[in-house]
Write a protein that holds these residues in place. Structure first.
Motif, short mmCIF file in Angstrom:
data_model
loop_
_atom_site.label_atom_id
_atom_site.label_comp_id
_atom_site.label_asym_id
_atom_site.label_seq_id
_atom_site.Cartn_x
_atom_site.Cartn_y
_atom_site.Cartn_z
N THR A 163 -1.11 7.49 -2.08
CA THR A 163 -1.51 6.50 -3.13
C THR A 163 -2.36 5.77 -3.00
N LEU A 164 -2.63 5.23 -1.73
CA LEU A 164 -3.72 4.51 -1.24
C LEU A 164 -5.04 5.16 -1.03
N ALA A 165 -4.92 6.81 -0.86
CA ALA A 165 -6.09 7.48 -0.79
C ALA A 165 -6.76 7.46 -2.11
N ARG A 166 -5.84 7.07 -3.36
CA ARG A 166 -6.91 7.17 -4.73
C ARG A 166 -7.41 5.86 -5.03
N VAL A 167 -7.32 4.89 -4.11
CA VAL A 167 -8.00 3.61 -4.35
C VAL A 167 -9.51 3.80 -4.55
N GLY A 168 -10.07 3.39 -5.68
CA GLY A 168 -11.56 3.36 -5.65
C GLY A 168 -11.77 4.74 -6.74
N HIS A 169 -10.88 5.37 -7.05
CA HIS A 169 -10.77 6.54 -8.02
C HIS A 169 -9.68 6.35 -8.98
N GLY A 170 -9.89 5.28 -9.83
CA GLY A 170 -9.00 4.75 -10.93
C GLY A 170 -7.99 3.85 -10.46
N LEU A 171 -7.96 3.49 -9.26
CA LEU A 171 -6.68 2.31 -8.69
C LEU A 171 -7.43 1.41 -7.96
N CYS A 172 -7.03 0.46 -8.09
CA CYS A 172 -7.21 -0.95 -7.09
C CYS A 172 -5.79 -1.33 -6.50
N HIS A 173 -5.97 -1.58 -5.34
CA HIS A 173 -4.88 -2.06 -4.49
C HIS A 173 -4.86 -3.56 -4.63
N ARG A 174 -3.75 -3.97 -5.22
CA ARG A 174 -3.81 -5.64 -5.43
C ARG A 174 -2.84 -6.24 -4.22
N HIS A 175 -1.64 -5.55 -3.70
CA HIS A 175 -0.91 -6.60 -2.82
C HIS A 175 -0.17 -5.52 -1.91
N ALA A 176 0.25 -5.85 -0.87
CA ALA A 176 1.10 -5.21 -0.06
C ALA A 176 2.14 -6.02 0.80
N GLU A 177 3.36 -5.49 0.99
CA GLU A 177 4.31 -6.38 1.85
C GLU A 177 4.98 -5.14 2.71
N ARG A 178 5.61 -5.58 3.62
CA ARG A 178 6.35 -4.81 4.73
C ARG A 178 7.64 -5.77 4.82
N HIS A 179 8.95 -5.47 5.00
CA HIS A 179 9.90 -6.14 5.31
C HIS A 179 10.94 -5.08 6.03
N GLY A 180 11.64 -6.00 7.16
CA GLY A 180 12.71 -5.10 7.98
C GLY A 180 11.98 -4.74 9.16
N ASP A 181 12.49 -3.65 9.59
CA ASP A 181 12.27 -2.85 11.00
C ASP A 181 12.33 -1.55 10.93
N ARG A 182 11.98 -0.85 12.12
CA ARG A 182 12.23 0.48 12.12
C ARG A 182 13.57 1.11 11.58
#
Length: 209
Positions: A163-182
């Motif tokens: 999905t991130l690969a589509r940023v700049g092609h009709g999408l902007c990335h507004r926010h990201a989070e990671r929680h927890g562990d492996r």
């Protein structure tokens, strides 16, 4: 290979709440973060893909004038309808990615714990279908478990990267989070449907649990 419908019917036949959506503190905390990450308090027309038994659906319903929630499992949908019987703004439909989504437009589409069941080829088709139904300025929210699961075609990180690969092609990335562990963790990304991003439009945040 994309997982077949029979996989999910077998899962729900064995356990009515196979991922402990109703009782897990982990799931409750994830739902809190999902709702908190939405950039608007209210949406006119929302789509939840992969609603399962409707626990997150009941919380999303409070943020949308109309919510369509879809899943490929009739067993799961039967529970979801009971779970949300008092929410007249929610419609449940049996549908399957990547080719069978409700007609748009939507100003919010939520894909929570669903895209890693698709092959890479079907994932791209699904993203095409999702973006075709999202209005300019609309919100696309992805939330997925990140540890490897042996019978899933992809990982959460892989589907978010696609999905991130589509940023700049009709999408902007507004926010990201990671929680927890492996061992027990998830990632959350918020996108906006728009014309190609201008320099500086992409915004990211990161937090841990």
């Amino acid at each position: 290979m994309t997982l077949p419908e029979s996989y999910f019917e077998d899962v729900y036949a064995a356990n009515v709440d196979p991922w402990n959506f109703r009782s897990s503190p982990y799931e409750a905390a994830k739902y809190d973060r999902t709702l908190a990450a939405l950039p608007r308090l209210h949406y006119a027309r929302a789509l939840e893909v992969g609603c399962s038994i409707g626990v997150l659906t009941s919380r999303l319903a409070a943020r949308a004038e109309e919510l369509i929630a879809v899943d490929m499992s009739e067993r799961a949908l039967a529970q979801a309808r009971r779970e949300n019987a008092d929410r007249p703004n929610v419609t449940f439909e049996r549908r399957q990615l990547p080719h069978d989504l409700p007609r748009g437009p939507f100003d919010l589409i939520v894909l929570s714990e669903v895209l890693y069941y698709l092959s890479p080829e079907d994932l791209e088709r699904a993203l095409d279908a999702v973006l075709a139904r999202l209005v300019p300025g609309g919100t696309l929210l992805l939330v997925h478990w990140t540890p490897h699961v042996h019978d899933y075609p992809q990982t959460g990180d892989a589907v978010h990267a696609a999905t991130l690969a589509r940023v700049g092609h009709g999408l902007c990335h507004r926010h990201a989070e990671r929680h927890g562990d492996r061992r027990e963790g998830y990632r959350l990304d918020v996108f906006e449907r728009t014309a190609p991003c201008r320099l500086g439009d992409r915004g990211m945040g990161r937090s841990g649990r």
